[in-house]
Design an enzyme around this catalytic site. Structure first.
Site, short mmCIF file in Angstrom:
data_model
loop_
_atom_site.label_atom_id
_atom_site.label_comp_id
_atom_site.label_asym_id
_atom_site.label_seq_id
_atom_site.Cartn_x
_atom_site.Cartn_y
_atom_site.Cartn_z
N TYR A 21 40.25 43.36 41.08
CA TYR A 21 38.95 43.20 40.44
C TYR A 21 37.86 43.70 41.39
O TYR A 21 37.79 43.25 42.54
CB TYR A 21 38.71 41.75 40.03
N ARG A 72 27.43 16.54 42.39
CA ARG A 72 27.97 17.76 42.99
C ARG A 72 29.37 17.53 43.58
O ARG A 72 30.05 18.46 43.97
CB ARG A 72 26.99 18.30 44.05
N LYS A 101 38.10 34.12 31.45
CA LYS A 101 38.93 35.03 30.64
C LYS A 101 39.85 34.26 29.70
O LYS A 101 39.37 33.58 28.82
CB LYS A 101 39.70 35.96 31.58
N ASP A 152 45.36 35.96 42.72
CA ASP A 152 44.46 35.95 41.58
C ASP A 152 45.35 36.10 40.34
O ASP A 152 45.92 37.15 40.09
CB ASP A 152 43.46 37.11 41.69
N1 PLP Z 1 39.32 38.12 39.08
C1 PLP Z 1 39.60 38.95 38.07
C2 PLP Z 1 40.97 39.56 37.95
C3 PLP Z 1 38.61 39.28 37.14
O1 PLP Z 1 38.89 40.14 36.13
C4 PLP Z 1 37.31 38.72 37.28
C5 PLP Z 1 36.22 39.07 36.34
O2 PLP Z 1 36.30 40.04 35.59
C6 PLP Z 1 37.07 37.86 38.36
C7 PLP Z 1 38.11 37.56 39.23
C8 PLP Z 1 35.71 37.24 38.57
O3 PLP Z 1 35.52 36.19 37.67
P1 PLP Z 1 34.10 35.74 37.05
O4 PLP Z 1 33.57 36.88 36.26
O5 PLP Z 1 34.47 34.53 36.23
O6 PLP Z 1 33.22 35.38 38.20
#
Ligand code: PLP
Length: 370
Positions: free
Chosen positions: A96, A45, A192, A167
């Site tokens: 998001y 871990r 993504k 982000d």
């Molecule tokens: N940030 C953005 C801009 C996203 O589009 C997403 C998921 O769609 C996330 C964070 C969250 O990521 P995850 O789905 O890998 O947990």
């Protein structure tokens, strides 16, 4: 690695095993829950070679040190946990939905105070960040495609002693490097574009600040939000071709944005690559490309937007983005999507197929669905 290499070269070569005779050219997933005592690794871990290779590559691209997480949301949760109890977070009005939902949950539980601002409105953010503990930026935003002035907001955040987080999922580490623009922490849903093949859920954090790195790493090990070795390896394998995938997906997106702008059923196209887009100039200044996501609206007709999504044959009607296959969805089909996102907004995540095929399918769906 040489310091002057282009990111499209770095993405191929960083994080590889040392070049000694008989060494493998690329690493393999390491399946081990623990390690023989006597070294600095300790337990599964706390570290894994498959994570390290991915972290080294992302760190080289973003200009910091990486940490891989079980998902983008696991990375988000570890970062948000840095805010002291009762602390204040400035978050985007549009971002998001999962991130905004997590912040709302923490606010409802009384752990945090969350103030939401339009991240494209620089003055409003500068005003709000005074006295805050964290400034959360997403740019471009999901799915409104707003562009934040990252250098100006980072400077304001730092002056206010707030931790500045970006982000960077939509932009990818190849098109935007927020640390060089003044941010403290970069976060990715590596699910993504980084992994790129719609087969992995994974997250990542990069920071150049050792204290922050240690604090986030501590949360990863104590919250247990660790990725599987296979997922980390798959993400790195996918990342190797990011420059090529982006080149095609991005040129597809620019082509489609222009076509959609001229389509009679489409009332609005949001893509920072369009000269008339409100975020165009800012994106041009801080990004090396405009990315492969765009959003459209259909004059307020949500039912038609839903039918369009259900009428495509090539485009996959699914949530997510950044894969080689083009995907679309009406974002407000999700109850947690922000209500100020128009009901008829369709997010288009453009893949690497031939642009003429993508347009033909979209055009027939717009005709048949509306
Ligand atoms: N940030 C953005 C801009 C996203 O589009 C997403 C998921 O769609 C996330 C964070 C969250 O990521 P995850 O789905 O890998 O947990």
């Amino acid at each position: 690695m040489a310091p002057d290499l282009d990111p499209s070269t770095v993405v191929v070569h960083a994080g590889r095993p040392e070049r000694v005779p008989n060494a493998p050219v690329g690493g393999s997933p390491v399946f081990s829950s623990t390690y023989v005592a006597g070294g600095d690794r300790g337990y599964g871990r706390f570290g894994n070679d498959s994570w390290s290779a991915l972290e080294e590559t992302l760190g080289a691209l973003e200009g910091g040190r990486g940490l891989a997480f079980a998902s983008g949301m696991a990375a988000v949760a570890a970062i948000v946990d840095l805010v002291p109890v009762g602390g204040r977070v400035i978050a985007p009005q549009h971002a998001y939905s999962g991130v905004l939902a997590l912040l709302d949950q923490q606010a409802d539980a009384g752990r945090l105070i969350v103030d939401r601002v339009n991240v494209a409105d620089t003055e409003a953010v500068i005003h709000a960040v005074d006295g805050a503990d964290m400034l959360w930026i997403e740019s471009p935003t999901n799915p409104a495609m707003e562009v934040a002035d990252i250098p100006a907001l980072s400077a304001a955040g730092r002056a206010a002693a707030a931790i500045v987080v970006v982000d960077n999922t939509f932009a990818t580490p190849l098109l935007q490097q927020p640390i060089s623009l003044g941010a403290d922490i970069v976060m990715h849903s590596a699910t993504k574009f980084i992994a790129g093949h719609s087969d992995v859920i994974l997250g990542a954090v990069v920071t150049a600040d050792e204290e922050l790195w240690n604090a986030v790493e501590l949360r990863r090990r104590s919250l247990g939000a660790i990725p599987g070795p296979m997922e980390a390896w798959l993400a790195l394998r996918g990342l190797r071709t990011l420059a090529l995938r982006l080149e095609r997906a991005q040129s597809n997106a620019a082509f489609l944005a222009q076509r959609l702008l001229e389509h009679p059923k489409v009332s609005r196209v949001r893509y920072p690559g369009l000269a008339g887009d409100p975020g165009h100039k800012r994106a041009e200044a801080q990004m090396s490309g405009f990315g492969a996501i765009l959003s459209i609206e259909l004059g307020g007709d949500a039912a038609a937007a839903q039918r369009v999504c259900e009428s495509t044959e090539l485009w996959v009607h699914a949530t997510s983005l950044g894969g080689v296959e083009s995907m679309l969805e009406r974002r407000r089909r999700w109850p947690i999507e922000v209500p100020t996102i128009p009901d008829d907004l369709i997010r288009l995540a453009v893949g690497i197929e031939h642009p003429a095929d993508l347009w033909a399918d979209l055009e027939q769906a717009l005709t048949n669905g509306t």
